[in-house]
Each structure stands twice: as structure tokens, then as C-alpha cells.
Scaffold this motif. Structure first.
Motif, PDB file in Angstrom:
ATOM      1  N   ASP A 196       0.842  -1.009  -0.102  1.00 47.46           N
ATOM      2  CA  ASP A 196       0.158   0.557  -0.561  1.00 47.46           C
ATOM      3  C   ASP A 196       0.500   1.386   0.488  1.00 47.46           C
ATOM      4  N   ILE A 197       2.013   1.568   0.416  1.00 44.09           N
ATOM      5  CA  ILE A 197       2.949   2.260   0.398  1.00 44.09           C
ATOM      6  C   ILE A 197       3.489   2.282  -0.437  1.00 44.09           C
ATOM      7  N   LEU A 198       3.818   1.557  -1.510  1.00 43.32           N
ATOM      8  CA  LEU A 198       4.605   1.333  -3.393  1.00 43.32           C
ATOM      9  C   LEU A 198       3.778   2.182  -3.649  1.00 43.32           C
ATOM     10  N   VAL A 199       2.121   1.293  -3.734  1.00 39.48           N
ATOM     11  CA  VAL A 199       1.863   1.914  -4.418  1.00 39.48           C
ATOM     12  C   VAL A 199       0.753   3.538  -4.449  1.00 39.48           C
ATOM     13  N   TYR A 200       0.717   3.928  -3.128  1.00 39.75           N
ATOM     14  CA  TYR A 200       0.691   5.224  -1.903  1.00 39.75           C
ATOM     15  C   TYR A 200       1.818   6.334  -2.638  1.00 39.75           C
ATOM     16  N   ARG A 201       2.738   6.124  -2.922  1.00 35.81           N
ATOM     17  CA  ARG A 201       4.708   6.630  -3.462  1.00 35.81           C
ATOM     18  C   ARG A 201       3.735   6.617  -4.542  1.00 35.81           C
ATOM     19  N   TRP A 202       4.065   5.508  -5.480  1.00 33.10           N
ATOM     20  CA  TRP A 202       3.127   6.041  -7.100  1.00 33.10           C
ATOM     21  C   TRP A 202       2.417   6.518  -7.086  1.00 33.10           C
ATOM     22  N   TRP A 203       1.164   6.900  -6.723  1.00 37.86           N
ATOM     23  CA  TRP A 203       0.295   7.521  -7.180  1.00 37.86           C
ATOM     24  C   TRP A 203       0.519   9.080  -6.813  1.00 37.86           C
ATOM     25  N   TYR A 204       1.129   9.428  -5.271  1.00 41.62           N
ATOM     26  CA  TYR A 204       1.123  10.699  -4.778  1.00 41.62           C
ATOM     27  C   TYR A 204       2.647  10.915  -3.871  1.00 41.62           C
ATOM     28  N   PRO A 205       3.398  11.268  -4.850  1.00 46.12           N
ATOM     29  CA  PRO A 205       5.110  10.982  -4.533  1.00 46.12           C
ATOM     30  C   PRO A 205       5.383  12.061  -3.327  1.00 46.12           C
ATOM     31  N   GLN A 206       4.334  12.714  -3.371  1.00 48.71           N
ATOM     32  CA  GLN A 206       4.146  13.453  -1.404  1.00 48.71           C
ATOM     33  C   GLN A 206       3.753  12.931   0.010  1.00 48.71           C
ATOM     34  N   SER A 207       2.964  11.831  -0.210  1.00 52.20           N
ATOM     35  CA  SER A 207       3.030  11.358   1.148  1.00 52.20           C
ATOM     36  C   SER A 207       4.151  10.284   1.918  1.00 52.20           C
ATOM     37  N   TYR A 208       5.704  10.969   2.252  1.00 50.70           N
ATOM     38  CA  TYR A 208       5.848  10.586   2.565  1.00 50.70           C
ATOM     39  C   TYR A 208       5.851  10.802   4.340  1.00 50.70           C
ATOM     40  N   SER A 209       5.340  12.582   4.325  1.00 47.30           N
ATOM     41  CA  SER A 209       4.924  12.882   5.553  1.00 47.30           C
ATOM     42  C   SER A 209       4.240  11.363   6.465  1.00 47.30           C
ATOM     43  N   LEU A 210       2.541  11.561   5.482  1.00 43.90           N
ATOM     44  CA  LEU A 210       1.973  10.750   6.174  1.00 43.90           C
ATOM     45  C   LEU A 210       2.318   9.125   6.710  1.00 43.90           C
ATOM     46  N   GLU A 211       3.135   8.823   5.282  1.00 38.02           N
ATOM     47  CA  GLU A 211       3.500   7.388   6.159  1.00 38.02           C
ATOM     48  C   GLU A 211       4.581   7.258   7.438  1.00 38.02           C
ATOM     49  N   PHE A 212       5.727   8.548   6.874  1.00 40.53           N
ATOM     50  CA  PHE A 212       6.127   7.968   8.098  1.00 40.53           C
ATOM     51  C   PHE A 212       5.666   9.033   9.286  1.00 40.53           C
ATOM     52  N   ALA A 213       4.338   9.676   9.725  1.00 37.94           N
ATOM     53  CA  ALA A 213       4.175   9.538  10.619  1.00 37.94           C
ATOM     54  C   ALA A 213       3.368   8.498  11.775  1.00 37.94           C
ATOM     55  N   PHE A 214       2.589   7.467  10.166  1.00 36.59           N
ATOM     56  CA  PHE A 214       2.290   5.561  10.924  1.00 36.59           C
ATOM     57  C   PHE A 214       3.126   5.548  11.843  1.00 36.59           C
ATOM     58  N   PHE A 215       4.327   6.135  10.691  1.00 31.04           N
ATOM     59  CA  PHE A 215       5.698   4.547  11.098  1.00 31.04           C
ATOM     60  C   PHE A 215       5.502   4.998  13.174  1.00 31.04           C
ATOM     61  N   GLY A 216       5.882   6.531  12.811  1.00 29.88           N
ATOM     62  CA  GLY A 216       6.587   6.212  14.422  1.00 29.88           C
ATOM     63  C   GLY A 216       5.211   6.347  15.119  1.00 29.88           C
ATOM     64  N   LEU A 217       4.094   6.463  14.992  1.00 32.29           N
ATOM     65  CA  LEU A 217       3.402   5.868  15.715  1.00 32.29           C
ATOM     66  C   LEU A 217       3.361   4.499  16.074  1.00 32.29           C
TER      67      LEU A 217
END
Length: 722
Positions: A196-217
Motif C-alpha cells: 500500500d505504501i508503494l502504491v500510495y507513493r507511486w500515486w502521490y509522491p508527496q505521501s512521505y510525511s503521512l507514511e512517516f507519521a504512521f511509522f512513528g506512531l
């Protein structure tokens, strides 16, 4: 029938109901404007978001060539030109081209209706998350509300063809996979989360921040509540490798390799080393850099930006003028998330109660946090909080229903309360009659221009119109919705707001320097990256090349003839009437001292459409009057003579006629009445002599510098002759 089978059928039924409801509500706009000719092109509705034309351009170019190898030289030569900025490698363009290829509909139909169907998929993860919480009715109610809440609807309605059509769907699927991973500890959800992270990044390269927030939580949750669970560390490692700042195929290979390793228990003892390696790989590949860039752009923004090294030029930043990046009042904030301030407050309370009852929903905090960033970073972020706050009020509704004494009252209470929270959002949809980006007449101008201009030619216009110009005319532009930094906008603003002589020379300079810069970057890409070389703005490079150390002095030199670069292509000016509404904003970008950033006095410009003829005077605004007998202008307590009074009017053949009356040459203020537009303009002499006013409003063009190509009331196109 087993309980599991019954639950599955109920889940699918609820998904179908919510999906159909979401689509139906988005068709209200279509019903409202059905048959309205100004919104149609090629027999289909046009889209209603500027950015959509960017992805449409890429999809169009893909369909014109091949879907297999868009980087091949022969493809580039035939279907889109060098440096044309066509996003043929973007996910939105590729997915659109795929659908347009397999579906029996016109391309215009595909890009218009695609957001209707793709955005409605948000109901799927919402209901699946509710299934994990064993409250499917909560999922149905939340899905109904989230799918049509103000901000989500506004950015995913019919015709709003943009990446937002999946920008909430994909993180909601990510939240679903994380919740199921933590709840079940099943290996398959490790893979789902990473993919899902791969697809999300493929679709929307600016998804870094949200993915990193999920990781941190998840990391916080693991260290505080579940420290000894090896599965959680596997999940974190999979996420880190999926989030690396490298190409998708590399990350895909990494996560499948890691998944294979994690399937074997003998590697569990190495989990901390693997996690450490994944974090190291994330930072080494520059994974945190884009996150910091986004924070700087939306949160720590400044009014002017300073060029690196060199002359240290100061430019006006575009973020100050973008509405979606501005601060919003609480009522707007609440309405956009839940449709109503009261609903929002109740939903927030319900969300906190949901967190108390279901601790697993703490993983939704990054979405709520990003949504609430709208208070600081602008209204576009509110869509992220929409589905989560919808869970909040939906949970309260189901809890209230549980208190009802009979099953019938339970059902009726849920229906009644659901209709109550849906109603303000429905009323918003009913009243939200946004127009298409351009009307049919404007598009006719651009398509006609496309037949006259070569694909290598440039069209100068403000950045708002860059994407539509490229889509309909298939030409190049200097600025667009993605390329509009202060240094890019300065020369365009300068051209539009200065004299024809200055504008003509700046146009030739900026176009030729733009192409030279593209070539320089392409030839020296490795050196620029390895040695961190600075690529100076066109304006700075011009200043240096013409022997100046002060850019202000170079700009003054444009008032006289200077030696221009060799002409390599034609340049056209596209001047739409609609630009008159943003003319003051356009002036901001060039009305400053580039050497120190000091803002100069703003040129005078006032527009009036709601005027009233009182007999002796024309009331242009509450405290602005024009005396018809004396031609004196009263602004507040100040009374001024006017330099000239101009009336413009089109004849039956759409030829413009002007009546210019010189009144007082000592005055700096002129009044222009555009009769066919029922519009008054009050402008100072600088504005009156600007290229935009002279060429678009008055059709006073310097025949040595410009020739008219297309002249219509909606838009005018001139060709540069030098």
C-alpha cells in the motif's frame, strides 16, 4: 448460514450501498448543468480543476504513442517534445491512459467521471476498518458521511480530475492494513502494508510525511504497549524499506525479499539488526528530505524567497497567494470536515470516545493530525480528517442506538440521526455549482491557437492557465500549476504589467534562457547533483550575462533596445478576460526590489461590476463615485480629476471599438468602461500602459512588436514579432 458468511454478505451490501450513494451524490452537478453549452467540449463536460489538465496532458500523450516505452527517443520525437513537462511517467496519467484505452468512452468522458468512481472507493476501507471493530453499522454511517463531506466532495466531485481522487482512499487502505496487522499479527498484512505504501507513493509522491507519521506512531505503540512483540518490529522494517527514497522497483524487490525472510522464524533473532538497517537505508536514501521540504513550504513559509549564492535575489513566494495554503476560520474548518460546526464538535467528542473504547484507532491520529494542519497550512488538508471524524460521529450514533429498547427503534434512530448529519452536506452539494476551468469559447481560442502554433512554440500567460493551455493548444509554457516559484513568475509578471517594449524583450529573453537552462541541466545533471551546483534563475543569469551586478539596473535597460538572444521559436501571449480579476495578484511578483526584497508601492487598480447610475453620478462602490458632468472621481473623502475616460464596445462582427476622451493630462488616474462586460476599471498610468491592459482591454498593440492572431471578447492571442 455461518456468522462469518452472513457478516461477509452484510459487509459487501454496505459497501455497495455506500459506493452507490457516493456516486449518485456526485452526479447532482452533472444533472444541474446538463446541456449547458459553455461547459462542454467535444460533446462532453470539461473538467473543473486546473491541475487536472496536467495529468490529462500526460495521458493524452501516452495514448498518442505507446504505453510500453514512453522514454524511447522515437516516442519523445513523435508524441511529446523535449522539455514540454508532459507527465507521461506520472501515475495519474498512466492510470487514466489505461482506463481510456480499455473503456468504450471518449477521453473527455474518462477524465470527467474518473474522480466520481475512484474517490467513492474510500467507502471500502472505512467499512473494512469498522468490520475489524465489529461494528459494521458504524462503518456504513461513516462511509456515507465521509464520501460526501464538504472538503472531500469538493476535491473529488465530477470533473475534479486530480490526484485527490485516490489521495484519501490509499491512506485509508494503509490504515486498514495497519489495524489488521496489529490486531491479527498475520504475515499477509506485512505485505499489504508495504504494498500500500508503494502504491500510495507511486500515486502521490508527496505521501512521505503521512507514511512517516504512521511509522512513528507504530514505533511509539510498540515501545510503550507491545515491546516484546517481534511482529511489530517486522512491520516497522517492512514500512521503512517501502518508504525509502529510491525507485519503486528497488523498493518492491526489497519488501518481497524481506517478506520471504520474515516468513522464516529462524531470522526472528536478527529482527533488531534488520530494523536498524531499514532505518539506516531510509535516511541514507534521503527519505526525510522531502518531509522537511513540505513542512518548510506549507508551515514555515515566508513572503519572499532568497536565491542561493550569486546575487542573492529576493522573489515573492507563490504560497502567499495560494488560497489552499492560507489560514482558515474555525467555522470553515469545521464545515469542511463534517458539514456543520455542531456536527464537527460532536464528531470530535465521538472520536475521543472511540479512541477510549478501541485503542487500535489511535493509529488514525496521523490522518486527523494532517487534517487539523489545515488550521496552519491551509484548507486542502481538511480532507484527511474527514473519514476519521466520520467514524467519531458514526460511533456515537451506533452507541445511542444500542440504548434503544427495541430493534425497530434502534434502526429508526440510526436512520434518523444519519440523515440529520448527511443533510447539511447534501445542501452544500446542491448549492456547490462550480464552473469548469474554461468555458467553451475560451477553449475554442486555445484549440485554434494549437493549429497555428508549432509544438515547440511558447505561450506566455499567468501560471493559473498553464496546464489548460498546454492541453488544448499542445504548446510549451513558462509557468504552470507545478512550476510557479517566485523566480519563474517574476518575468511573466513583469511582461504582463509593464510596457509592450519591456514585455517583448523580456519574453524573448525568458523563453530562450528557459530552453538554455533545460539543456544545461540535462547535460550536467550528474555534476549538479554530485557537486550541489547552483542553477541560477533566468533573471539572475540575464543580469550577469549583460554585465550588471544590480538586477534593477538590468531591468531598466529593457526600456531601451538591447541585443537579444537568437530567436529559436515563436512566442504567443494568451490574454484571457478572466485574468482581469487577478491582475493585482499578478503585479505582486514583479513589483519589488529584487536586490533587497523591498516591496514597491502597489499600482492602482480597481474593478467594479456592481455599479449604480444615480443620475448625476455613477456609484462604483460604497465610497467611490464618478461625477458624469465634471468627470471627477470621488474616493472616500478625496476628489480627483481623471486623465482619460475610455469606453470599449464590440460591434455585431465582434470588432472592438474605443472611445477615448482625454480630460486632464495632469492626472494619473484613468477610467475605462468595458460596456459589453458591464465592467468599470480605475487604473493608474502604469497599469493603463501595461501590456495586459493595452493588448487585452484596448487592443492597442505596437505593430513592430506584436501581431494579433485571435481576438475574441473572451480571450486574445498575440504573436511576438521579435
Amino acid at each position: 448460514m455461518t456468522n462469518t458468511s452472513h457478516e461477509t454478505k452484510r459487509t459487501l451490501l454496505y459497501i455497495f450501498i455506500a459506493f452507490a450513494f457516493s456516486i449518485f451524490m456526485r452526479l447532482i452537478w452533472v444533472y444541474n448543468f446538463n446541456g449547458y453549452a459553455p461547459f462542454y467540449f467535444n460533446g462532453q463536460f470539461m473538467i473543473n480543476t486546473n491541475d487536472g489538465y496536467f495529468w490529462a496532458e500526460g495521458a493524452r500523450d501516452l495514448l498518442s504513442g505507446t504505453l510500453t516505452n514512453p522514454d524511447a527517443k522515437e516516442y519523445l520525437d513523435k508524441f511529446h517534445q523535449l522539455h514540454d513537462l508532459s507527465p507521461v511517467s506520472s501515475a495519474a496519467s498512466q492510470l487514466t491512459a489505461f482506463f481510456a484505452k480499455i473503456l468504450p468512452f471518449s477521453f473527455e468522458s474518462v477524465i470527467f467521471y474518473l474522480p466520481v468512481f475512484l474517490s467513492s472507493l474510500v467507502v471500502v476501507p472505512i467499512i473494512l476498518i469498522a468490520k475489524a471493530l465489529k461494528n459494521l453499522e458504524m462503518g456504513l454511517i461513516a462511509a456515507l458521511l465521509a464520501s460526501i463531506a464538504w472538503s472531500y466532495y469538493n476535491r473529488t466531485m465530477a470533473g475534479y480530475y486530480d490526484t485527490d481522487m485516490l489521495n484519501i482512499v490509499l491512506p485509508m487502505f494503509l490504515l486498514w492494513s495497519i489495524i489488521w496487522a496489529i490486531k491479527t499479527n498475520k504475515d499477509i498484512y506485512l505485505l499489504f502494508t508495504a504494498l500500500d505504501i508503494l502504491v500510495y507513493r507511486w500515486w502521490y509522491p508527496q505521501s512521505y510525511s503521512l507514511e512517516f507519521a504512521f511509522f512513528g506512531l507504530i514505533l511509539f505503540y510498540t515501545l510503550v504497549f507491545d515491546r516484546k512483540n517481534v511482529f511489530n518490529y517486522k512491520l516497522l522494517a517492512m514500512m521503512m524499506f517501502a518508504m525509502m527514497n529510491t525507485d519503486g522497483l528497488t523498493r518492491l524487490g526489497a519488501i518481497f525479499t524481506l517478506f520471504y525472510i520474515f516468513k522464516q522464524e529462524k531470522f526472528d533473532k536478527y529482527i533488531y539488526y534488520i530494523l536498524g538497517l531499514s532505518i539506516f537505508a531510509f535516511f541514507v536514501t534521503g527519505g526525510f528530505s522531502p518531509i522537511w521540504s513540505q513542512l518548510k513550504g506549507y508551515v514555515f513559509r515566508e513572503s519572499v524567497s532568497t536565491g542561493a549564492k550569486g546575487l542573492g535575489l529576493h522573489f515573492f513566494t507563490v504560497m502567499q497567494t495560494v488560497r489552499e495554503a492560507g489560514h482558515i476560520p474555525f467555522e470553515t474548518f469545521a464545515n469542511r470536515i463534517s458539514g456543520n460546526t455542531v456536527t464537527f464538535v460532536i464528531a470530535l467528542f465521538g472520536y475521543m470516545y472511540l479512541l477510549y473504547k478501541h485503542r487500535i484507532m489511535l493509529f488514525s491520529l496521523p490522518l486527523v493530525g494532517l487534517g487539523f494542519l489545515a488550521y496552519v497550512g491551509g484548507l486542502r488538508f481538511t480532507i484527511y480528517a474527514v473519514p476519521i471524524l466520520a467514524f467519531g460521529i458514526a460511533f456515537l450514533i451506533t452507541q445511542i442506538a444500542l440504548k434503544m429498547p427495541t430493534q425497530k427503534l434502534k434502526v429508526l434512530s440510526m436512520i434518523a440521526l444519519t440523515l440529520l448529519i448527511l443533510y447539511p452536506n447534501y445542501k452544500h452539494i446542491e448549492a456547490y455549482k462550480v464552473p469548469t476551468v474554461f468555458n467553451a469559447d475560451e477553449v475554442k481560442v486555445l484549440t485554434a491557437l494549437g493549429k497555428k502554433a508549432n509544438r515547440e512554440d511558447y505561450v506566455v500567460s499567468w501560471w493559473d492557465y498553464g496546464y489548460p493551455i498546454r492541453y488544448y493548444a499542445d504548446v510549451k509554457t513558462l509557468a504552470d500549476g507545478g512550476k510557479h516559484s517566485g523566480s519563474v513568475n517574476f518575468p511573466i509578471s513583469f511582461m504582463l504589467t509593464h510596457t509592450q517594449e519591456e514585455a517583448a524583450q523580456m519574453a524573448r529573453l525568458d523563453v530562450e534562457y528557459t530552453e538554455k537552462t533545460y539543456d544545461y541541466i540535462a547535460k550536467n545533471k550528474k555534476q549538479i547533483e554530485d557537486k550541489n551546483l547552483t542553477v541560477f534563475s533566468n533573471i539572475e543569469q540575464m543580469t550577469k550575462d549583460y554585465g550588471y551586478k544590480d538586477t534593477n539596473k538590468f531591468l531598466k535597460s529593457l526600456q531601451s533596445d538591447i541585443k537579444l538572444p537568437q530567436k529559436t521559436r515563436d512566442i504567443y501571449f494568451y490574454l484571457p478576460f478572466r485574468m482581469i480579476n487577478i491582475y493585482p495578484t499578478v503585479t505582486l511578483f514583479s513589483n519589488l526590489n529584487l536586490m533587497n526584497g523591498a516591496k514597491r508601492k502597489q499600482p492602482f487598480f480597481f474593478i467594479s461590476r456592481n455599479f449604480k447610475d444615480t443620475g448625476a453620478k455613477i456609484q462604483l462602490a460604497q465610497n467611490i463615485f464618478l461625477d458624469k458632468r465634471t468627470s471627477m472621481l470621488t474616493i472616500g473623502k478625496q476628489t480627483l480629476p481623471i486623465r482619460r475616460f475610455v469606453v470599449t464596445k464590440y460591434d455585431k462582427n465582434m470588432h472592438l471599438h474605443k472611445d477615448v476622451k482625454l480630460i486632464n493630462l495632469s492626472s494619473n488616474i484613468s477610467v475605462i468602461y468595458m460596456a459589453d462586460y458591464r465592467t468599470f476599471l480605475i487604473v493608474d498610468e502604469k497599469t493603463y500602459n501595461s501590456l495586459y491592459i493595452q493588448l487585452m482591454v484596448l487592443e492597442n498593440y505596437n505593430k513592430k512588436l506584436f501581431e494579433p492572431v485571435i481576438l475574441t471578447p473572451q480571450a486574445k492571442v498575440y504573436k511576438l514579432k521579435i
